[in-house]
Write a protein that holds these residues in place. Structure first.
Motif: not given
Length: 86
Positions: A60-68
């Motif tokens: 989730y944290v990796v996906n969150l960083q990419v989305a941001a």
């Protein structure tokens, strides 16, 4: 026993938070819920094992960083996200 975690990430605007949440939702499973409250994206997740929860949080944290980074309009790839872990 089910393990649970809630992650909160605060952004500059409601619009940005909404865009980030929309980018994350396709990865949601029945055990993951993402919603927006003002400028904050809140994701709650649950797993049966501690290791499973840890792996889900890591993904989730990796996906969150990419989305941001994708919704950042200033082109700054060093987007800083404030995380509040329970």
């Amino acid at each position: 026993m089910t393990r649970r975690a809630a992650l909160e990430s605060t952004f500059e605007s409601h619009k940005t938070a909404t865009q980030v949440a929309a980018a994350l939702r396709p990865d949601n499973t029945p055990e993951i819920e993402t919603r927006v409250d003002g400028t904050t994206v809140i994701t709650e997740m649950k797993r049966e094992t501690t290791g499973g929860l840890q792996a889900t949080i890591d993904d989730y944290v990796v996906n969150l960083q990419v989305a941001a980074q994708l919704v950042t309009t200033d082109g700054d790839t060093s987007t800083t996200i404030q995380h509040n872990h329970e």
